[in-house]
Design an enzyme around this catalytic site. Structure first.
Site, mmCIF file in Angstrom:
data_model
loop_
_atom_site.group_PDB
_atom_site.id
_atom_site.type_symbol
_atom_site.label_atom_id
_atom_site.label_comp_id
_atom_site.label_asym_id
_atom_site.label_seq_id
_atom_site.Cartn_x
_atom_site.Cartn_y
_atom_site.Cartn_z
ATOM 1 N N ASP A 90 33.205 32.285 35.838
ATOM 2 C CA ASP A 90 34.641 32.386 35.553
ATOM 3 C C ASP A 90 35.373 33.387 36.453
ATOM 4 O O ASP A 90 36.517 33.188 36.830
ATOM 5 C CB ASP A 90 34.874 32.767 34.077
ATOM 6 N N HIS A 91 34.687 34.464 36.841
ATOM 7 C CA HIS A 91 35.396 35.547 37.527
ATOM 8 C C HIS A 91 35.705 35.258 38.989
ATOM 9 O O HIS A 91 36.591 35.872 39.566
ATOM 10 C CB HIS A 91 34.587 36.845 37.457
ATOM 11 N N ASP A 155 30.122 42.305 30.026
ATOM 12 C CA ASP A 155 31.554 42.311 30.268
ATOM 13 C C ASP A 155 32.180 43.096 29.131
ATOM 14 O O ASP A 155 31.787 42.938 27.974
ATOM 15 C CB ASP A 155 32.099 40.885 30.280
ATOM 16 N N ARG A 437 44.381 44.139 30.405
ATOM 17 C CA ARG A 437 44.399 45.339 31.252
ATOM 18 C C ARG A 437 45.554 45.291 32.224
ATOM 19 O O ARG A 437 45.898 44.214 32.708
ATOM 20 C CB ARG A 437 43.123 45.395 32.097
ATOM 21 N N SER A 630 35.898 48.461 32.830
ATOM 22 C CA SER A 630 34.898 47.400 32.922
ATOM 23 C C SER A 630 33.461 47.866 32.689
ATOM 24 O O SER A 630 33.142 49.045 32.790
ATOM 25 C CB SER A 630 35.018 46.797 34.316
ATOM 26 N N ARG A 632 31.141 46.821 34.684
ATOM 27 C CA ARG A 632 30.457 46.569 35.961
ATOM 28 C C ARG A 632 29.557 47.751 36.342
ATOM 29 O O ARG A 632 30.017 48.867 36.514
ATOM 30 C CB ARG A 632 31.468 46.246 37.070
HETATM 31 C C1 MIC Z 1 37.382 43.148 33.655
HETATM 32 O O1 MIC Z 1 38.112 42.635 32.818
HETATM 33 O O2 MIC Z 1 37.629 44.234 34.183
HETATM 34 C C2 MIC Z 1 36.108 42.437 34.013
HETATM 35 C C3 MIC Z 1 36.236 41.981 35.376
HETATM 36 O O3 MIC Z 1 35.927 41.323 33.190
HETATM 37 C C4 MIC Z 1 34.943 43.403 33.849
HETATM 38 C C5 MIC Z 1 33.665 42.894 34.314
HETATM 39 C C6 MIC Z 1 33.456 42.993 35.766
HETATM 40 O O4 MIC Z 1 33.844 43.964 36.380
HETATM 41 O O5 MIC Z 1 32.822 42.090 36.281
HETATM 42 C C7 MIC Z 1 34.736 43.898 32.441
HETATM 43 O O6 MIC Z 1 35.669 43.979 31.705
HETATM 44 O O7 MIC Z 1 33.604 44.291 32.072
HETATM 45 FE FE1 SF4 Z 2 38.089 37.708 32.809
HETATM 46 FE FE2 SF4 Z 2 37.846 40.331 32.249
HETATM 47 FE FE3 SF4 Z 2 40.255 39.176 32.571
HETATM 48 FE FE4 SF4 Z 2 38.837 38.620 30.466
HETATM 49 S S1 SF4 Z 2 39.662 40.608 30.997
HETATM 50 S S2 SF4 Z 2 39.928 37.137 31.726
HETATM 51 S S3 SF4 Z 2 36.757 38.610 31.245
HETATM 52 S S4 SF4 Z 2 38.668 39.423 34.122
#
Ligand code: MIC
Ligand code: SF4
Length: 741
Positions: A90-91, A155, A437, A630, A632
Site C-alpha cells: 500500500d505504501h 505500522d 498526520r 511512525s 519505521r
Molecule cells: C506513517 O503513517 O507514517 C507510516 C508510513 O504508515 C509509518 C510506517 C512507515 O514509516 O513505513 C507508520 O505509521 O508506522
Molecule cells: Fe498509510 Fe500510514 Fe497514511 Fe495510514 S497513516 S494511510 S498507513 S501512510
C-alpha cells in the site's frame, strides 16, 4: 492459519484464563491477560512499570516496513512463520493521475520489491495482498480483526483494529520478526486512560472529531505507554469503522493502542464482512469483551458526543486542535493561508464505506445546489472491497461530479507519495486532509504547505468552498446561479445496504513451498542484511557529537518517507537520509552539522560515515518525544549502520525507543532536562558505567573542562542482552541455531 474456528476456540478459553482474577478489570487488561505467555503473577502487574510477555494472534506488515522485517526474519532460521501473518502492498503507490495509471506505474517501478515480498510470503506461509488490494489497516479490519484478539503490526496505525475491540499495537519490524519466529513479545504493561463517551453524534460532527478533540487534550505525547479505552453509552452510537478511525489516530497522542468494547455496531460489521460465526461466538463471551463496571482507570476524560463540534487540527502537528467555531479567527490571527488549494479524503484513518458515503452526501447536495469544488479534490478508498462497493452504489459519482479524482486504494499522498500538480516550489499554502498526520512536509515534501486534519465530510465541505475558514454550520456558498446557499448536514450509510460487493480482492494465499529467495547484489532497492557487531564490553569513550537536535524530531525527520520509500529494503542506500530534516541546535539549519575530522560542515549522514570509517563512535542528542510518529525501524537501523552508539534525549516515543534498543543503539534520557544545555557543538562525550549497565555521561568541553550528566534508561534484563549481543536479532539467531526450530 487463523480461521473462525480458532477464534471461537480462543473464546472458549477465556473463562479459565480470566475468571480466577479478582478485582475489576479494564477491557485491555482482560485481553492482555488472555494473551500472556506465562500465568499471571499472583500480585499482578504494575501498570507503567512491569514488562510482560505475550503471544499475539497475528502479525500484519505493510510493504514499506515488511521489507526490512522480512529481511530480518529470513536471518532467524525458520521454515515458516509461527503465527498467522499478512503483508500488504500500500505504501509504495503514488497518488498522481488516478487509480488505473498510478497502479500500473507502481507495478513497474516497484516490481522488484513486490516480487520479493510475494516470494517471501509464499515461501514462509504469509497472506499476500498485492498493490491495489487496499491499505493495511482497512484490510485487516475487514478480514482479520476480531473482538478480544491481539495483533501486532509494523505500522504505527495498527491500533485501527481497536475499533473491533481488538488489542492492536504498532511495532518495529524486528518485533514482528521475533513473533513470526515464534518468540514471545514483550510490552510494558500500559497505563489505562479511560474516555467516557456520553450522548450521540449528530449533524456535522463525526467520529473523527472525538479523536481530534482528544488530541488537543492529551497532546502528542500525553498517552505514551498508555492505552486509551473508551467506555460509556456513547460508544454504542458510533459505527465500527468510526470506532476504528478513533483508535487509529490514538497513535498521534502516543497511545500504545486504543480500544472500544464489543457491541451491536461491531457485531453488524462482523456480519457485513462475512464473519457471522465470530459475531455469534463473541456474543456468548460478551463479559470478557468489555470492561468490568468499576474498572480502574489512571485518568478519565469525559466527552459528550451530543455537544461535540467538528474540529480542524493543524498545521504541522496533529494536536493543534481547534473547534470549527473558533477556527476562522485562529487562521486570521496566526496568518495561515486562507485559500484552500487541495482537499484530500481517505487514508487508513478515514476511508470506510461510511466515510465515502457521508462525503458523497455533501457532494450530492452541492451538485444539486449548483456548487462545484473550488479546490482540487482527491479521494483514496481504503480497500478494493470499499472501492468496488462504493462504485456499485454510485457513491463515487457525486464525488467525481464536483471535480474529485479517485486515486488507488493506497497510502499515496498520506505518506508523501503525492506527485502534486503545479509548482513544486510553491510558497505558503493550505491543504486539508482526512488523514491522521500533518508533520511538516509530510504530504507533498514542501515545508511551507500547511496541512490541516479534519473529518472527510468537513474536508469535502471546505474543498467545495476553497477556503479553510468556511464553516458549513453557519456559512453560505455562492452557487452557479448567483444564489447564496447552505449545505445540508451530511448523512450516510454505516454499512452497504446490499452488502460489500466483494471480499478478499487482491489476496494471494501462500503455497508454503520451499524456494530460494534471491536478491540481486546490484539492486538499489533490496540488500541482504549483515549482522551488526556485538558490544565490545567497553565503556564508550570519546564519542563525537553527531548532532544536537533542537525541537520536534519525528521519525519523518530521522528517516524521511516520500521518495526515500524506495530504499526501505536497502539499508546502505536509505541511510543517506539520516536525520536530514532534524534541526541542528547550533545553527538552526537542517542537514548541516560540524564534522570535527574534516573541520567543516557536512550533511548528517555524510558526517556520520566519516566518523564511522575513522573508527570513531558518535552520539545524537535530542529533545522531547524523540522518534514520535511512525514505527519505521529504519530510523533506528540507519544510525546503527552509520556508527551512532547512543541517543541521549529528553524523552522518547515508545516504538522508537524499542527500535533503538532492538538494533543495539543505547537509548538514554536526561535525568535533569536542563542538562541538554550543557552540551556544546565541539564537545566529546563518554558513556561510562556500561559493564554494570548503570550508564553515566561525561561531557568534555574543548577548553579541557568537563561535566557529568546523570542519565536514565528503561532497559530490562532481556533488553540489556540485546545491547550486549549487538542487536535483538543477533540473540535470536544464536538461540535459533542452538535450538534448531
Ligand atoms: C506513517 O503513517 O507514517 C507510516 C508510513 O504508515 C509509518 C510506517 C512507515 O514509516 O513505513 C507508520 O505509521 O508506522
Ligand atoms: Fe498509510 Fe500510514 Fe497514511 Fe495510514 S497513516 S494511510 S498507513 S501512510
Amino acid at each position: 492459519m487463523m480461521t473462525d474456528r480458532m477464534i471461537i476456540e480462543h473464546y472458549a478459553t477465556l473463562p479459565a484464563k480470566l475468571d480466577a482474577i479478582t478485582g475489576p478489570l479494564t477491557l485491555v487488561e482482560k485481553i492482555l491477560y488472555a494473551h500472556l505467555s506465562e500465568p499471571l503473577p499472583a500480585d499482578g502487574f504494575a501498570r507503567g512499570v512491569d514488562y510482560a510477555l505475550f503471544r499475539p494472534d497475528r502479525v500484519a506488515m505493510q510493504d514499506a516496513t515488511a521489507q526490512m522485517a522480512l529481511l530480518q526474519f529470513m536471518n532467524a532460521g525458520r521454515r515458516t512463520v509461527a503465527v498467522p501473518t499478512s503483508v500488504h502492498c500500500d505504501h509504495l503507490i503514488r497518488a498522481e493521475n488516478g487509480a488505473a495509471y498510478d497502479l500500473k506505474l507502481a507495478k513497474t517501478t516497484n516490481g522488484e520489491v513486490y516480487n520479493f515480498l510475494a516470494d517471501v510470503a509464499d515461501k514462509y506461509g504469509i497472506d499476500f495482498w498485492g498493490p491495489g488490494a487496499g491499505i493495511i489497516h482497512q484490510v485487516v479490519l475487514e478480514n482479520y480483526a476480531f473482538p478480544g484478539g491481539m495483533i501486532i503490526g509494523t505500522d504505527s496505525h495498527t491500533p485501527n483494529a481497536g475499533g473491533l475491540a481488538m488489542v492492536a499495537i504498532g511495532v518495529g519490524g524486528a518485533d514482528a520478526s521475533d513473533v513470526m519466529a515464534g518468540l514471545d513479545w514483550e510490552l510494558k504493561m500500559p497505563r489505562v486512560i479511560g474516555v467516557h463517551l456520553t450522548g450521540h453524534l449528530s449533524g456535522w460532527a463525526a467520529a473523527k472529531d472525538v479523536i481530534l478533540k482528544l488530541a488537543g487534550i492529551l497532546t502528542v505525547k500525553g498517552a505514551t505507554n498508555a492505552v486509551i479505552e473508551y467506555f460509556g453509552d456513547g460508544c454504542r452510537s458510533i459505527s465500527a469503522t468510526g470506532k476504528a478511525t478513533i483508535c487509529n489516530m490514538g497513535a498521534e497522542v502516543g497511545a500504545t493502542c486504543s480500544i472500544f468494547p464489543y457491541d451491536g455496531k461491531i457485531r453488524e460489521y462482523l456480519v457485513a464482512t462475512g464473519r457471522e460465526a465470530v459475531a455469534e461466538a463473541a456474543d456468548g463471551v460478551q463479559q470478557y469483551l468489555e470492561a468490568d463496571r468499576d474498572a480502574r482507570y489512571d485518568q478519565v476524560i469525559e466527552i459528550d458526543l451530543s455537544t461535540l463540534e467538528p474540529y480542524i487540527n493543524g498545521p504541522f502537528t496533529p494536536d493543534a486542535a481547534c473547534s470549527i467555531s473558533d477556527f476562522a479567527a485562529v487562521v486570521k490571527e496566526k496568518g495561515y493561508p486562507e485559500l484552500l488549494e487541495v482537499g484530500l479524503i481517505g487514508s487508513c484513518t478515514n476511508s470506510s464505506y461510511e466515510d465515502l458515503s457521508r462525503s458523497a452526501s455533501v457532494a450530492r447536495d452541492a451538485e444539486k445546489k449548483g456548487i462545484r469544488s473550488a479546490a482540487q479534490f482527491i479521494i483514496t478508498p481504503g480497500s478494493e472491497s470499499v472501492y468496488e462497493t462504493a462504485a456499485r452504489d454510485e457513491i463515487l459519482v457525486p464525488l467525481r461530479a464536483i471535480g474529485g479524482t479517485v486515486m488507488a486504494n493506497a497510502c499515496g499522498a498520506c505518506i508523501g507519495q503525492w506527485k502534486r500538480s503545479g509548482d513544486p516550489k510553491r510558497g505558503a499554502n493550505s491543504i486539508v486532509t482526512s488523514f491522521n498526520r500533518n508533520f511538516v512536509a509530510r504530504n507533498d515534501g514542501n515545508p511551507l504547505t500547511h496541512a490541516f486534519v479534519a473529518s472527510p465530510e468537513l474536508t469535502t465541505a471546505l474543498t467545495l468552498a476553497g477556503r479553510i475558514t468556511f464553516n458549513p454550520l453557519k456559512d453560505k456558498l455562492l452557487n452557479d446561479r448567483g444564489q447564496w446557499v447552505m449545505l445540508d448536514e451530511p448523512c450516510g450509510a454505516e454499512l452497504p445496504a446490499d452488502g460489500y460487493a466483494s471480499r478478499g480482492a487482491g489476496r494471494v494465499l501462500p503455497s508454503g513451498q520451499d524456494r530460494p529467495i534471491t536478491i540481486d547484489s546490484a539492486s538499489e532497492r533490496l540488500q541482504l542484511l549483515t549482522p551488526f557487531g556485538a558490544w565490545d564490553g567497553q565503556d564508550m569513550k570519546g564519542l563525537a557529537l553527531l548532532i544536537k537536535v533542537s525541537g520536534k524530531c519525528t521519525t519523518d525527520h530521522i528517516s524521511a518517507a516520500g521518495s526515500w520509500l524506495r530504499f526501505r529494503g536497502h539499508l546502505a542506500n536509505i541511510s543517506q537520509n539520516m536525520l536530514m530534516a532534524a534541526v541542528n541546535s547550533f545553527n538552526g539549519e537542517k542537514d548541516k552539522v560540524f564534522n570535527r575530522i574534516k573541520g567543516e560542515y557536512d550533511r548528517v549522514s555524510a558526517s556520520a560515515m566519516v566518523y564511522r570509517d575513522a573508527g570513531l563512535g558518535t552520539i545524537v542528542v535530542a529533545e522531547e518525544n524523540y522518534g514520535e510518529g511512525s514505527s519505521r525501524e529504519h530510523a533506528a537501523m540507519e544510525p546503527r549502520f552509520l556508527g551512532v552508539r547512543a541517543v541521549l534525549a529528553k524523552s522518547f516515543a515508545r516504538i522508537h525507543e524499542t527500535n533503538l534498543k532492538k538494533q543495539g543503539v543505547l537509548a538514554l534520557t536526561f535525568c535533569t532536562k536542563q542538562d541538554y544545555d550543557l552540551i556544546g557543538e565541539h564537545d566529546t562525550l563518554d558513556v561510562v558505567g556500561l559493564t554494570s549497565f548503570e550508564p553515566l555521561v561525561v561531557v568534555h568541553h574543548p577548553d579541557g573542562s568537563s561535566a557529568e550528566i546523570k542519565v536514565a534508561h528503561t532497559y530490562n534484563r532481556q533488553q540489556i542482552e540485546w545491547f550486549e549481543a549487538g542487536s535483538a536479532l543477533n540473540l535470536i539467531r544464536a538461540k535459533a541455531q542452538s535450538q534448531m526450530y
